[in-house]
Design a protein around this motif. Structure first.
Motif, PDB file in Angstrom:
ATOM      1  N   LEU A  16      31.038  48.589  33.033  1.00 38.93           N
ATOM      2  CA  LEU A  16      31.322  49.987  33.357  1.00 38.93           C
ATOM      3  C   LEU A  16      31.969  50.119  34.736  1.00 38.93           C
ATOM      4  N   VAL A  17      31.476  49.347  35.702  1.00 38.53           N
ATOM      5  CA  VAL A  17      32.061  49.379  37.044  1.00 38.53           C
ATOM      6  C   VAL A  17      33.520  48.939  36.975  1.00 38.53           C
ATOM      7  N   ALA A  18      33.784  47.844  36.285  1.00 34.47           N
ATOM      8  CA  ALA A  18      35.160  47.354  36.161  1.00 34.47           C
ATOM      9  C   ALA A  18      36.033  48.368  35.430  1.00 34.47           C
ATOM     10  N   ALA A  19      35.485  49.018  34.431  1.00 30.68           N
ATOM     11  CA  ALA A  19      36.252  50.026  33.676  1.00 30.68           C
ATOM     12  C   ALA A  19      36.617  51.218  34.560  1.00 30.68           C
ATOM     13  N   ARG A  20      35.790  51.546  35.536  1.00 28.54           N
ATOM     14  CA  ARG A  20      36.119  52.640  36.460  1.00 28.54           C
ATOM     15  C   ARG A  20      37.121  52.194  37.519  1.00 28.54           C
ATOM     16  N   LEU A  21      37.006  50.951  37.970  1.00 35.24           N
ATOM     17  CA  LEU A  21      37.885  50.475  39.038  1.00 35.24           C
ATOM     18  C   LEU A  21      39.307  50.186  38.563  1.00 35.24           C
ATOM     19  N   LYS A  22      39.461  49.703  37.358  1.00 32.49           N
ATOM     20  CA  LYS A  22      40.798  49.312  36.883  1.00 32.49           C
ATOM     21  C   LYS A  22      41.787  50.479  36.879  1.00 32.49           C
ATOM     22  N   PRO A  23      41.441  51.660  36.366  1.00 32.43           N
ATOM     23  CA  PRO A  23      42.407  52.765  36.450  1.00 32.43           C
ATOM     24  C   PRO A  23      42.583  53.291  37.881  1.00 32.43           C
ATOM     25  N   ALA A  24      41.562  53.141  38.704  1.00 35.01           N
ATOM     26  CA  ALA A  24      41.653  53.595  40.086  1.00 35.01           C
ATOM     27  C   ALA A  24      42.566  52.687  40.908  1.00 35.01           C
ATOM     28  N   ARG A  25      42.684  51.446  40.509  1.00 38.09           N
ATOM     29  CA  ARG A  25      43.529  50.458  41.206  1.00 38.09           C
ATOM     30  C   ARG A  25      44.476  49.799  40.202  1.00 38.09           C
ATOM     31  N   PRO A  26      45.431  50.559  39.646  1.00 36.20           N
ATOM     32  CA  PRO A  26      46.303  49.988  38.604  1.00 36.20           C
ATOM     33  C   PRO A  26      47.178  48.843  39.106  1.00 36.20           C
ATOM     34  N   GLU A  27      47.363  48.755  40.426  1.00 37.30           N
ATOM     35  CA  GLU A  27      48.189  47.671  40.964  1.00 37.30           C
ATOM     36  C   GLU A  27      47.444  46.335  40.973  1.00 37.30           C
ATOM     37  N   ALA A  28      46.152  46.376  40.828  1.00 35.27           N
ATOM     38  CA  ALA A  28      45.346  45.151  40.860  1.00 35.27           C
ATOM     39  C   ALA A  28      45.323  44.489  39.481  1.00 35.27           C
ATOM     40  N   ASP A  29      45.360  43.190  39.502  1.00 36.09           N
ATOM     41  CA  ASP A  29      45.256  42.422  38.264  1.00 36.09           C
ATOM     42  C   ASP A  29      43.867  42.649  37.660  1.00 36.09           C
ATOM     43  N   PRO A  30      43.766  42.983  36.374  1.00 37.19           N
ATOM     44  CA  PRO A  30      42.455  43.229  35.758  1.00 37.19           C
ATOM     45  C   PRO A  30      41.482  42.061  35.901  1.00 37.19           C
ATOM     46  N   ALA A  31      41.990  40.844  35.850  1.00 38.21           N
ATOM     47  CA  ALA A  31      41.110  39.672  36.014  1.00 38.21           C
ATOM     48  C   ALA A  31      40.557  39.610  37.435  1.00 38.21           C
ATOM     49  N   THR A  32      41.352  40.039  38.411  1.00 32.71           N
ATOM     50  CA  THR A  32      40.885  40.074  39.794  1.00 32.71           C
ATOM     51  C   THR A  32      39.787  41.112  39.949  1.00 32.71           C
ATOM     52  N   VAL A  33      39.981  42.271  39.327  1.00 34.75           N
ATOM     53  CA  VAL A  33      38.957  43.317  39.370  1.00 34.75           C
ATOM     54  C   VAL A  33      37.656  42.781  38.773  1.00 34.75           C
ATOM     55  N   ASP A  34      37.745  42.148  37.605  1.00 38.92           N
ATOM     56  CA  ASP A  34      36.550  41.578  36.973  1.00 38.92           C
ATOM     57  C   ASP A  34      35.861  40.582  37.896  1.00 38.92           C
ATOM     58  N   ALA A  35      36.646  39.700  38.516  1.00 33.19           N
ATOM     59  CA  ALA A  35      36.070  38.681  39.392  1.00 33.19           C
ATOM     60  C   ALA A  35      35.403  39.306  40.613  1.00 33.19           C
ATOM     61  N   LEU A  36      36.027  40.333  41.192  1.00 37.63           N
ATOM     62  CA  LEU A  36      35.427  40.985  42.354  1.00 37.63           C
ATOM     63  C   LEU A  36      34.143  41.717  41.979  1.00 37.63           C
ATOM     64  N   VAL A  37      34.115  42.306  40.807  1.00 37.79           N
ATOM     65  CA  VAL A  37      32.900  42.991  40.356  1.00 37.79           C
ATOM     66  C   VAL A  37      31.771  41.976  40.168  1.00 37.79           C
ATOM     67  N   VAL A  38      32.064  40.868  39.526  1.00 35.59           N
ATOM     68  CA  VAL A  38      31.045  39.831  39.328  1.00 35.59           C
ATOM     69  C   VAL A  38      30.568  39.305  40.677  1.00 35.59           C
ATOM     70  N   GLY A  39      31.500  39.069  41.598  1.00 35.26           N
ATOM     71  CA  GLY A  39      31.123  38.572  42.924  1.00 35.26           C
ATOM     72  C   GLY A  39      30.267  39.569  43.688  1.00 35.26           C
ATOM     73  N   ALA A  40      30.650  40.840  43.635  1.00 42.54           N
ATOM     74  CA  ALA A  40      29.868  41.866  44.325  1.00 42.54           C
ATOM     75  C   ALA A  40      28.485  42.010  43.697  1.00 42.54           C
ATOM     76  N   TYR A  41      28.427  41.943  42.385  1.00 42.11           N
ATOM     77  CA  TYR A  41      27.138  42.033  41.704  1.00 42.11           C
ATOM     78  C   TYR A  41      26.268  40.829  42.058  1.00 42.11           C
ATOM     79  N   ASP A  42      26.902  39.667  42.143  1.00 41.04           N
ATOM     80  CA  ASP A  42      26.167  38.450  42.485  1.00 41.04           C
ATOM     81  C   ASP A  42      25.550  38.549  43.883  1.00 41.04           C
TER      82      ASP A  42
END
Length: 78
Positions: A16-42
């Motif tokens: 859900l966090v990644a789904a909210r961030l991806k449209p907010a940051r369309p310039e970011a690679d979706p895989a990067t968003v996923d990785a940052l979310v996992v890292g922040a959650y970790d």
């Protein structure tokens, strides 16, 4: 976005966090968003109070996405 240490609830929260961030940051690679979310959650994996982990994760990942890319050129020595 699967990791071995998360519960199904945590994994859904990360999705859900990644789904909210991806449209907010369309310039970011979706895989990067996923990785940052996992890292922040970790980073918050051992938090005793779990209530705010998703919002803190979103804020941390969003802040990292807002940072300018690091300069990969070597710095001059001397």
């Amino acid at each position: 976005m699967t990791t071995t240490w998360v519960s199904p609830e945590d994994e859904e929260a990360m999705r859900l966090v990644a789904a909210r961030l991806k449209p907010a940051r369309p310039e970011a690679d979706p895989a990067t968003v996923d990785a940052l979310v996992v890292g922040a959650y970790d980073e918050l994996r051992d938090a005793r109070v779990r209530t705010f982990v998703p919002i803190l994760t979103e804020r941390r990942a969003g802040a990292l996405l807002a940072m300018p890319p690091s300069d990969s050129r070597p710095s001059p020595e001397g």
